[in-house]
Design a protein around this motif. Structure first.
Motif, PDB file in Angstrom:
ATOM      1  N   UNK A 293       0.886  -1.251  -0.062  1.00 50.44           N
ATOM      2  CA  UNK A 293       0.055  -0.067  -0.080  1.00 50.44           C
ATOM      3  C   UNK A 293       0.900   1.269   0.007  1.00 50.44           C
ATOM      4  N   UNK A 294       2.022   1.480   0.787  1.00 47.65           N
ATOM      5  CA  UNK A 294       2.651   2.473   1.111  1.00 47.65           C
ATOM      6  C   UNK A 294       3.497   2.632  -0.454  1.00 47.65           C
ATOM      7  N   UNK A 295       3.979   1.764  -1.034  1.00 48.74           N
ATOM      8  CA  UNK A 295       4.661   1.799  -2.455  1.00 48.74           C
ATOM      9  C   UNK A 295       3.586   1.980  -3.384  1.00 48.74           C
ATOM     10  N   UNK A 296       2.363   1.909  -3.194  1.00 48.71           N
ATOM     11  CA  UNK A 296       1.581   2.173  -4.440  1.00 48.71           C
ATOM     12  C   UNK A 296       1.331   3.851  -4.451  1.00 48.71           C
ATOM     13  N   UNK A 297       1.369   4.033  -3.269  1.00 43.68           N
ATOM     14  CA  UNK A 297       1.260   5.617  -3.322  1.00 43.68           C
ATOM     15  C   UNK A 297       2.396   6.503  -4.136  1.00 43.68           C
TER      16      UNK A 297
ATOM     17  N   UNK B  41      -5.371  10.424  -1.250  1.00 47.34           N
ATOM     18  CA  UNK B  41      -4.543  10.627  -2.497  1.00 47.34           C
ATOM     19  C   UNK B  41      -5.542  10.405  -3.602  1.00 47.34           C
ATOM     20  N   UNK B  42      -6.656   9.433  -3.388  1.00 44.14           N
ATOM     21  CA  UNK B  42      -7.562   9.204  -4.266  1.00 44.14           C
ATOM     22  C   UNK B  42      -8.285  10.532  -4.772  1.00 44.14           C
ATOM     23  N   UNK B  43      -8.592  11.125  -3.665  1.00 46.34           N
ATOM     24  CA  UNK B  43      -9.234  12.590  -3.720  1.00 46.34           C
ATOM     25  C   UNK B  43      -8.640  13.433  -4.598  1.00 46.34           C
ATOM     26  N   UNK B  44      -7.127  13.413  -4.307  1.00 46.69           N
ATOM     27  CA  UNK B  44      -6.315  14.178  -5.088  1.00 46.69           C
ATOM     28  C   UNK B  44      -6.365  14.000  -6.639  1.00 46.69           C
ATOM     29  N   UNK B  45      -6.476  12.770  -6.969  1.00 41.70           N
ATOM     30  CA  UNK B  45      -6.442  12.187  -8.354  1.00 41.70           C
ATOM     31  C   UNK B  45      -7.784  12.788  -8.951  1.00 41.70           C
ATOM     32  N   UNK B  46      -9.087  12.798  -8.107  1.00 39.93           N
ATOM     33  CA  UNK B  46     -10.267  13.161  -8.589  1.00 39.93           C
ATOM     34  C   UNK B  46     -10.189  14.961  -8.813  1.00 39.93           C
TER      35      UNK B  46
ATOM     36  N   UNK C  12       0.654  12.639   4.211  1.00 35.37           N
ATOM     37  CA  UNK C  12       0.073  12.493   2.914  1.00 35.37           C
ATOM     38  C   UNK C  12       1.441  13.229   2.213  1.00 35.37           C
ATOM     39  N   UNK C  13       2.188  12.004   1.437  1.00 29.81           N
ATOM     40  CA  UNK C  13       3.354  12.534   0.925  1.00 29.81           C
ATOM     41  C   UNK C  13       3.333  12.590  -0.412  1.00 29.81           C
ATOM     42  N   UNK C  14       3.812  13.841  -1.282  1.00 24.11           N
ATOM     43  CA  UNK C  14       3.843  13.990  -2.746  1.00 24.11           C
ATOM     44  C   UNK C  14       5.262  13.830  -3.097  1.00 24.11           C
ATOM     45  N   UNK C  15       5.580  13.072  -4.025  1.00 28.91           N
ATOM     46  CA  UNK C  15       6.986  12.820  -4.437  1.00 28.91           C
ATOM     47  C   UNK C  15       7.313  13.973  -5.335  1.00 28.91           C
ATOM     48  N   UNK C  16       8.715  14.125  -5.712  1.00 23.74           N
ATOM     49  CA  UNK C  16       9.384  14.959  -6.666  1.00 23.74           C
ATOM     50  C   UNK C  16       8.498  14.858  -8.128  1.00 23.74           C
ATOM     51  N   UNK C  17       8.123  15.645  -8.798  1.00 24.13           N
ATOM     52  CA  UNK C  17       7.485  15.378 -10.049  1.00 24.13           C
ATOM     53  C   UNK C  17       6.145  14.660 -10.078  1.00 24.13           C
TER      54      UNK C  17
ATOM     55  N   UNK D 147       2.591  16.351   4.007  1.00 25.69           N
ATOM     56  CA  UNK D 147       1.689  17.366   4.775  1.00 25.69           C
ATOM     57  C   UNK D 147       0.780  16.547   5.688  1.00 25.69           C
ATOM     58  N   UNK D 148       0.364  17.118   6.721  1.00 26.68           N
ATOM     59  CA  UNK D 148      -0.579  16.508   7.866  1.00 26.68           C
ATOM     60  C   UNK D 148      -2.003  16.132   6.979  1.00 26.68           C
ATOM     61  N   UNK D 149      -2.196  15.067   7.127  1.00 27.45           N
ATOM     62  CA  UNK D 149      -3.373  14.598   6.568  1.00 27.45           C
ATOM     63  C   UNK D 149      -4.994  15.369   6.945  1.00 27.45           C
ATOM     64  N   UNK D 150      -4.856  15.856   8.142  1.00 28.88           N
ATOM     65  CA  UNK D 150      -6.227  16.577   8.401  1.00 28.88           C
ATOM     66  C   UNK D 150      -6.363  17.833   7.996  1.00 28.88           C
ATOM     67  N   UNK D 151      -5.069  18.617   7.911  1.00 26.13           N
ATOM     68  CA  UNK D 151      -5.002  19.857   7.263  1.00 26.13           C
ATOM     69  C   UNK D 151      -5.120  19.798   5.880  1.00 26.13           C
ATOM     70  N   UNK D 152      -4.620  18.996   5.152  1.00 25.44           N
ATOM     71  CA  UNK D 152      -4.586  18.568   3.784  1.00 25.44           C
ATOM     72  C   UNK D 152      -6.102  18.406   3.420  1.00 25.44           C
ATOM     73  N   UNK D 153      -6.837  17.487   4.039  1.00 27.56           N
ATOM     74  CA  UNK D 153      -8.224  17.360   3.868  1.00 27.56           C
ATOM     75  C   UNK D 153      -9.147  18.330   3.748  1.00 27.56           C
ATOM     76  N   UNK D 154      -8.826  19.359   4.905  1.00 26.36           N
ATOM     77  CA  UNK D 154      -9.674  20.717   4.754  1.00 26.36           C
ATOM     78  C   UNK D 154      -9.450  21.570   3.815  1.00 26.36           C
TER      79      UNK D 154
END
Length: 651
Positions: free
Chosen positions: A422-426, A469-474, A535-540, A559-566
């Motif tokens: 799961x962690x790697x799939x992100x 991360x799925x929400x980020x895709x949408x 929630x971690x966003x990689x380079x590029x 990023x802290x997940x709770x703050x990122x969600x809001x």
């Protein structure tokens, strides 16, 4: 000082160490399994990744760094047997003439690789692979703040040591006597064979002061030592931990002794004693006599300036190190400590509050379970290990995932594999291309489906970040209403009983974990249902919202997940022109920041950055400026601060 040592005192000390410092045997095994699985996923066709040091052995000691052995598979060292030839491999051979036992020169036999050829020096018509040139050239390709630390490349914060290593698949002749030396039952025949079958490693460091120091390599038995320590009873491991505590907390406080002893010496002493005494001696109610035996051996070794290498006894590891005034000061210190008997451990502030009467009873299983979970949640090593690990190909992940499903019959082990898959799939999903709209173009729709499919495998390592991360895709594909549905679900899971890295556990968590302990939930399952990861966003990354990108700079973000969600909720409503909901999301973000709700202390600056961007988009530039200034004030490095960049743009 004379000691009256009873089994009750030993058991009390054993219980104390289980509860406060080392953890239970089950906890140690969990750490080892997590290390092994993470190493497996992080390795590739080019190199093998091995978590080493204390943490690799299942111990997390105060002040420890994360040690990783990075074994380059494109170089092969040959001892005696010549391998099948492969033109893509660089071949080296050992040359031990005029070199101290335990070290070697590596003579170049064949290479077509320009980089490796540049690491060679010519001596007497032969070309040798230089340990100094290899480290120096590797350093040029890394981050600017990296530096050489012994055989390692270390980051500027000294949190991570990479030991660049080469592998010899066969057992070397200088260590052949170890195979038959011991007539005892330790180590077992199977363990011995596993060690021999692995071979040895070489790390780039020579004998200090040697004329050929820059060419020499040290023979490393790190993998062999891990295999031996994995055979230890929990009492043996406790004795090792106690010796390390005495070294770090007491002996090293004296500036003249600080750099004389290292963990390797302590480990070696326990290996020799383990050969000499039956395994049945190492039991909880005998931990104090076992520890004192190890401590006496350490005093003896320092007194005589001899500590024979466990695999190559001809190598006296104290030579040119434990001598002169330094040795005299160290010996006096150790003798003084020894005069206090087992109570010398009380000079460490980690154990100074040990009270026999408080620990001389069996500890309830749920208390041990809660403390093991606490150690996982507060584990600095686990956090860094998970941050630094990469996945190198889609094929690696799913091949290894398939193998674990095929071969692994232990349910808790399956859950650990699922955790790391799961962690790697992100990270993998963030490499997949997302070009423009996804629904109107068949090829782009296929890209989108591939990314979504990968992200659906990314929801098993914590309760929230995979869904975000799925929400980020949408969001990136302009499906704002779908994103909002996922965000609402994610926020609903951010309840007060959740855990995050580095937190202390208040009563609500003890009660929740007590219920989990009765159900005997594994750590991996617990992380899935109760843990909130950053929630971690990689380079590029293709999934990072455009509002979080910095022009001309591509860096990794956590990023802290709770703050990122809001924040993401605000962005969706902003694009949908839902003014009232934008205000609601802003107020929610401000509340999360004010209460630091499920936000680690080190992650607060990003929450203020989110607030600044949201306020700027909402039209309140002055409040946005204040939020950015607050973020910059909390930032450790302004050059990587998104808030500093936004502040410049705002000005």
């Amino acid at each position: 000082m004379a000691d009256i040592i009873t089994p009750n005192i030993s058991l009390a000390l054993y219980n104390y160490l289980c509860h406060n410092i080392v953890g239970t045997e089950e906890h140690v095994n969990t750490i080892r399994l997590m290390n092994a699985i993470r190493d497996n996923f992080s390795s590739s066709k080019s190199f093998t990744w091995i978590t080493s040091g204390s943490y690799g052995e299942g111990l997390e000691m105060r002040g420890s760094d994360l040690d990783i052995m990075d074994v380059d598979k494109s170089i092969q060292v040959n001892a005696d047997k010549q391998p099948d030839f492969d033109t893509s491999i660089t071949y080296l051979s050992m040359d031990t003439d005029d070199v101290k036992p335990g070290f070697t020169l590596l003579k170049l036999e064949y290479s077509r690789d320009h980089f490796f050829l540049e690491c060679c020096e010519e001596h007497n018509g032969k070309h040798y692979f230089s340990s100094a040139l290899y480290k120096g050239n590797i350093l040029l390709f890394g981050d600017k703040g990296n530096q050489i630390h012994g055989p390692c490349i270390t980051d500027k914060k000294r949190d991570l040591d990479f030991a660049l290593s080469l592998h010899c698949k066969t057992w070397i002749s200088s260590a052949v006597n170890w195979i038959t030396r011991s007539g005892s039952s330790w180590p077992s025949h199977n363990v011995t064979q596993s060690i021999i079958n692995h071979g040895v490693l070489f790390v780039p460091i020579g004998v200090h002061g040697s004329p050929k120091e820059d060419l020499e390599w040290r023979v490393s038995f790190s993998v062999a030592e891990k295999l031996l320590i994995n055979t230890f009873t929990h009492t043996q491991l406790m004795c090792y931990a106690l010796l390390k505590i005495i070294l770090k907390d007491v002996v090293a406080n004296d500036s003249e002794c600080k750099d004389l002893l290292c963990s390797c010496f302590l480990k070696t002493i326990i290996f020799w004693i383990s050969e000499e005494v039956p395994s049945s001696v190492w039991k909880p109610d005998n931990i104090i006599p076992c520890f004192m035996r190890c401590f006496r051996r350490l005093v003896y070794c320092v007194e005589h300036s001899v500590c024979s290498h466990y695999f190559i006894p001809e190598n006296n590891m104290f030579e040119n190190k434990i001598e002169g005034r330094g040795r005299d000061v160290l010996l006096k210190k150790l003798n003084t400590l020894h005069s206090y008997g087992w109570q010398c451990i009380l000079f460490s502030d980690q154990i100074s509050n040990f009270d026999v009467s408080m620990w001389n009873f069996p500890i309830e299983p749920f208390i041990l379970y809660v403390n093991d979970v606490k150690k996982i949640v507060q584990s600095r090593m686990l956090y860094y290990a998970n941050c630094f690990v990469e996945t190198y190909s889609e094929l690696d992940i799913f091949n290894k995932g398939l193998l674990h499903n095929t071969w692994c019959h232990h349910f808790s082990l399956k859950q650990l594999y699922a955790y790391y898959i799961s962690q790697r799939c992100s990270k993998l999903a963030q490499r997949l291309p997302l070009d423009g709209a996804t629904i109107k173009n068949k090829h782009k729709y296929k890209q989108y489906k591939s990314c979504l499919s990968t992200l659906l495998t990314n929801i098993y390592h914590d309760a929230v970040s995979g869904w975000l991360m799925i929400a980020s895709l949408f969001y990136k594909t302009k499906q704002y209403r779908k994103a909002l549905q996922i965000i609402r679900y994610s926020i609903s899971k951010c309840t007060p009983d959740k855990l995050f890295f580095g937190m202390s556990l208040p009563d609500i968590h003890y009660q929740s974990l007590k219920l989990q302990s009765f159900a005997k939930k594994s750590v991996a399952h617990l992380l899935k249902i109760m843990f909130i990861e950053y929630i971690g966003f990689t380079v590029h990354s293709t999934l990072t919202p455009d509002e979080l990108s910095m022009e001309g700079r591509n860096i990794t973000h956590f990023f802290p997940s709770t703050a990122y969600a809001k924040f993401l909720s605000f962005l969706c409503h902003h694009h949908l022109n839902n003014v009232r909901h934008c205000r609601d999301s802003l107020e929610g973000l401000e509340l999360v920041i004010a209460e630091r709700y499920l936000i680690p202390n080190w992650n607060t600056e990003d929450a203020y950055t989110f607030l600044g961007i949201a306020l700027e988009l909402h039209g309140d530039k002055e409040s946005a400026r204040q939020a950015f200034l607050q973020s910059v004030e909390l930032s450790e490095d302004e050059s990587h601060s998104l808030a500093a960049w936004r502040l410049l743009s705002l000005n």
